[in-house]
Design a protein around this motif. Structure first.
Motif, PDB file in Angstrom:
ATOM      1  N   TYR A  45       0.849  -1.193   0.000  1.00  0.00           N
ATOM      2  CA  TYR A  45       0.000   0.000   0.000  1.00  0.00           C
ATOM      3  C   TYR A  45       0.882   1.240   0.000  1.00  0.00           C
ATOM      4  O   TYR A  45       1.930   1.263   0.648  1.00  0.00           O
ATOM      5  N   ASN A  46       0.447   2.298  -0.689  1.00  0.00           N
ATOM      6  CA  ASN A  46       1.147   3.576  -0.531  1.00  0.00           C
ATOM      7  C   ASN A  46       0.676   4.220   0.768  1.00  0.00           C
ATOM      8  O   ASN A  46      -0.215   3.705   1.458  1.00  0.00           O
ATOM      9  N   SER A  47       1.238   5.359   1.116  1.00  0.00           N
ATOM     10  CA  SER A  47       0.962   5.966   2.420  1.00  0.00           C
ATOM     11  C   SER A  47      -0.507   6.325   2.605  1.00  0.00           C
ATOM     12  O   SER A  47      -1.082   6.113   3.681  1.00  0.00           O
ATOM     13  N   SER A  48      -1.137   6.866   1.572  1.00  0.00           N
ATOM     14  CA  SER A  48      -2.534   7.286   1.715  1.00  0.00           C
ATOM     15  C   SER A  48      -3.463   6.088   1.853  1.00  0.00           C
ATOM     16  O   SER A  48      -4.410   6.104   2.658  1.00  0.00           O
ATOM     17  N   VAL A  49      -3.211   5.018   1.079  1.00  0.00           N
ATOM     18  CA  VAL A  49      -4.035   3.816   1.200  1.00  0.00           C
ATOM     19  C   VAL A  49      -3.789   3.150   2.554  1.00  0.00           C
ATOM     20  O   VAL A  49      -4.724   2.658   3.194  1.00  0.00           O
ATOM     21  N   ALA A  50      -2.530   3.131   2.998  1.00  0.00           N
ATOM     22  CA  ALA A  50      -2.212   2.564   4.311  1.00  0.00           C
ATOM     23  C   ALA A  50      -2.952   3.314   5.414  1.00  0.00           C
ATOM     24  O   ALA A  50      -3.521   2.706   6.332  1.00  0.00           O
ATOM     25  N   GLU A  51      -2.964   4.635   5.327  1.00  0.00           N
ATOM     26  CA  GLU A  51      -3.673   5.439   6.326  1.00  0.00           C
ATOM     27  C   GLU A  51      -5.154   5.091   6.355  1.00  0.00           C
ATOM     28  O   GLU A  51      -5.737   4.842   7.420  1.00  0.00           O
ATOM     29  N   ALA A  52      -5.779   5.055   5.172  1.00  0.00           N
ATOM     30  CA  ALA A  52      -7.215   4.767   5.104  1.00  0.00           C
ATOM     31  C   ALA A  52      -7.521   3.350   5.596  1.00  0.00           C
ATOM     32  O   ALA A  52      -8.519   3.122   6.305  1.00  0.00           O
ATOM     33  N   SER A  53      -6.666   2.386   5.226  1.00  0.00           N
ATOM     34  CA  SER A  53      -6.931   0.997   5.607  1.00  0.00           C
ATOM     35  C   SER A  53      -6.790   0.793   7.114  1.00  0.00           C
ATOM     36  O   SER A  53      -7.557   0.043   7.722  1.00  0.00           O
ATOM     37  N   ILE A  54      -5.811   1.462   7.736  1.00  0.00           N
ATOM     38  CA  ILE A  54      -5.645   1.320   9.182  1.00  0.00           C
ATOM     39  C   ILE A  54      -6.785   1.998   9.936  1.00  0.00           C
ATOM     40  O   ILE A  54      -7.281   1.470  10.936  1.00  0.00           O
ATOM     41  N   VAL A  77       0.616   5.088   8.219  1.00  0.00           N
ATOM     42  CA  VAL A  77       0.185   4.315   9.386  1.00  0.00           C
ATOM     43  C   VAL A  77       0.197   5.199  10.631  1.00  0.00           C
ATOM     44  O   VAL A  77      -0.731   5.185  11.442  1.00  0.00           O
ATOM     45  N   GLY A  78       1.267   5.989  10.773  1.00  0.00           N
ATOM     46  CA  GLY A  78       1.369   6.890  11.924  1.00  0.00           C
ATOM     47  C   GLY A  78       0.249   7.912  11.952  1.00  0.00           C
ATOM     48  O   GLY A  78      -0.312   8.204  13.017  1.00  0.00           O
ATOM     49  N   ARG A  79      -0.101   8.462  10.790  1.00  0.00           N
ATOM     50  CA  ARG A  79      -1.203   9.429  10.736  1.00  0.00           C
ATOM     51  C   ARG A  79      -2.518   8.784  11.155  1.00  0.00           C
ATOM     52  O   ARG A  79      -3.322   9.387  11.872  1.00  0.00           O
ATOM     53  N   ALA A  80      -2.738   7.559  10.700  1.00  0.00           N
ATOM     54  CA  ALA A  80      -3.967   6.859  11.065  1.00  0.00           C
ATOM     55  C   ALA A  80      -4.058   6.652  12.574  1.00  0.00           C
ATOM     56  O   ALA A  80      -5.115   6.863  13.183  1.00  0.00           O
ATOM     57  N   ILE A  81      -2.947   6.261  13.181  1.00  0.00           N
ATOM     58  CA  ILE A  81      -2.937   6.037  14.630  1.00  0.00           C
ATOM     59  C   ILE A  81      -3.212   7.336  15.370  1.00  0.00           C
ATOM     60  O   ILE A  81      -4.019   7.388  16.313  1.00  0.00           O
ATOM     61  N   GLN A  82      -2.558   8.422  14.949  1.00  0.00           N
ATOM     62  CA  GLN A  82      -2.760   9.714  15.614  1.00  0.00           C
ATOM     63  C   GLN A  82      -4.188  10.215  15.432  1.00  0.00           C
ATOM     64  O   GLN A  82      -4.780  10.780  16.360  1.00  0.00           O
ATOM     65  N   LYS A  83      -4.767  10.010  14.266  1.00  0.00           N
ATOM     66  CA  LYS A  83      -6.157  10.432  14.032  1.00  0.00           C
ATOM     67  C   LYS A  83      -7.126   9.635  14.912  1.00  0.00           C
ATOM     68  O   LYS A  83      -8.091  10.188  15.454  1.00  0.00           O
ATOM     69  N   GLN A 132       9.081   8.035  11.635  1.00  0.00           N
ATOM     70  CA  GLN A 132       8.055   7.937  10.599  1.00  0.00           C
ATOM     71  C   GLN A 132       6.675   7.653  11.186  1.00  0.00           C
ATOM     72  O   GLN A 132       5.665   8.182  10.716  1.00  0.00           O
ATOM     73  N   LEU A 133       6.634   6.810  12.190  1.00  0.00           N
ATOM     74  CA  LEU A 133       5.362   6.466  12.815  1.00  0.00           C
ATOM     75  C   LEU A 133       4.860   7.549  13.762  1.00  0.00           C
ATOM     76  O   LEU A 133       3.699   7.525  14.177  1.00  0.00           O
TER      77      LEU A 133
END
Length: 340
Positions: A45-54, A77-83, A132-133
């Motif tokens: 996954y690229n970063s944006s897809v990884a964020e959405a999937s997490i 992934v880090g953005r998803a966790i923080q959100k 990064q995370l």
């Protein structure tokens, strides 16, 4: 030690007060850290897809995520966790974050290419993982693959320099762990001969993430039984037979007569069946999807069970070409000069 005890205490409190449906069961590592049996992965996954999937995985009820430095999507992934934390969907303690650093000496890896710089490059990569995370610690970090000589001779040993490289990397891993920046440490794609390089280490690997799925037999290359003997928890990647060339699950798992027949008898999908087969053996599994409905069904694994006969049938099922190939790097139990 205080850091580890605090997190273990939180895990026990969560087990008391959160509904069981919200938390997939766990397997206990040697240091008593609990690894969820199912993790949401982001490979390819690229970063944006990884964020959405997490974000979708957390909403579906996943309590663990699996990423890697060389997936180049840890920022997502880090953005998803923080959100998720900011929206009060979860606390940091509620999500088990697993990542990886590359093995040493691989000419295709820019960050660990130099075989004489394994310790320093691994220490830099571990710090880069956290950066990064955007986290102060991870729950598990593993070395993605053994040193590069093992790719050539399919074995680790002193004469190739792979043991020296593995020990240098592992020294950085142990220091990272003892500094409280990881709750647990392990490896991936390691065969017994590579583990032997670390036998005298103060801290032995707690996890070995390998390829494991229906069609490989119950104990490909003896790696599962070796892990149990050594107190190393096996974790499965490519749980559906995915490979880097097709990027899709193996059609013989998704649509094979055996898997579809057993899945139909339980009114579940073949994906659920494939994951159930793995976790029923106490092996943790990594799966992935960007589809919220699929992620939710991936966690519906504990309301039904496989019979002993069904497990026997699935363990006896063989997909030609994948038997024994639990690692793309090495396969030997012995530190041999050449494996043909």
């Amino acid at each position: 030690m205080l850091f580890l005890n605090r997190n273990m205490l939180i895990a026990h409190l969560l087990a008391l007060f959160l509904p069981s449906a919200a938390r997939p069961p766990t397997v206990t590592l040697r240091n008593k850290v609990e690894l969820p049996l199912v993790s949401a992965g982001v490979w390819q996954y690229n970063s944006s897809v990884a964020e959405a999937s997490i974000l979708a995985a957390v909403k579906a009820g996943f309590t663990a995520v699996d990423t890697a430095l060389d997936y180049w999507n840890q920022d997502g992934v880090g953005r998803a966790i923080q959100k998720a934390i900011a929206s009060q969907t979860m606390r940091r303690e509620d999500i088990f974050v697993e990542t990886k650093v590359p093995g040493c000496g691989n000419p295709l890896e820019n960050t660990t290419r130099n075989p004489f710089d394994c310790y320093a490059s691994t220490a830099r990569n571990l710090a880069f993982d956290l950066e990064q995370l955007n986290l102060t610690y991870v729950d598990l970090v593993i070395i993605h693959f053994p040193p590069f000589p093992s790719f050539i001779v399919r074995s680790c040993g002193e004469w190739t320099g792979s043991c020296q490289m593995a020990r240098a990397q592992w020294k950085a891993m142990v220091e990272f762990y003892k500094a409280g920046k990881a709750r647990a440490i392990g490896v991936s794609n390691y065969c017994p001969s590579c583990f032997e390089c670390l036998r005298d280490s103060e801290v032995f690997p707690m996890v070995n993430q390998v390829m494991y799925h229906v069609g490989m037999g119950a104990d490909p290359g003896g790696i599962v039984s070796y892990g149990r003997k050594m107190g190393v928890v096996t974790q499965a990647y490519s749980s559906l037979g995915n490979n880097p060339f097709t990027k899709h699950a193996d059609v013989r798992i998704l649509k094979g007569n055996l898997t579809t027949g057993i899945a139909k008898s339980h009114n579940v999908s073949t994906v659920q069946l494939a994951l159930k087969y793995i976790i029923s053996q106490g092996i943790a599994a990594v799966t992935k999807s960007s589809n919220p409905a699929h992620l939710k069904s991936d966690l519906d694994l504990w309301s039904w069970d496989l019979s002993e006969k069904e497990m026997d049938q699935l363990q006896a099922f063989e997909i030609p070409g994948v038997l024994q190939k639990y690692s793309f790097a090495c396969s030997s139990a012995q530190q041999q000069h050449l494996v043909v």
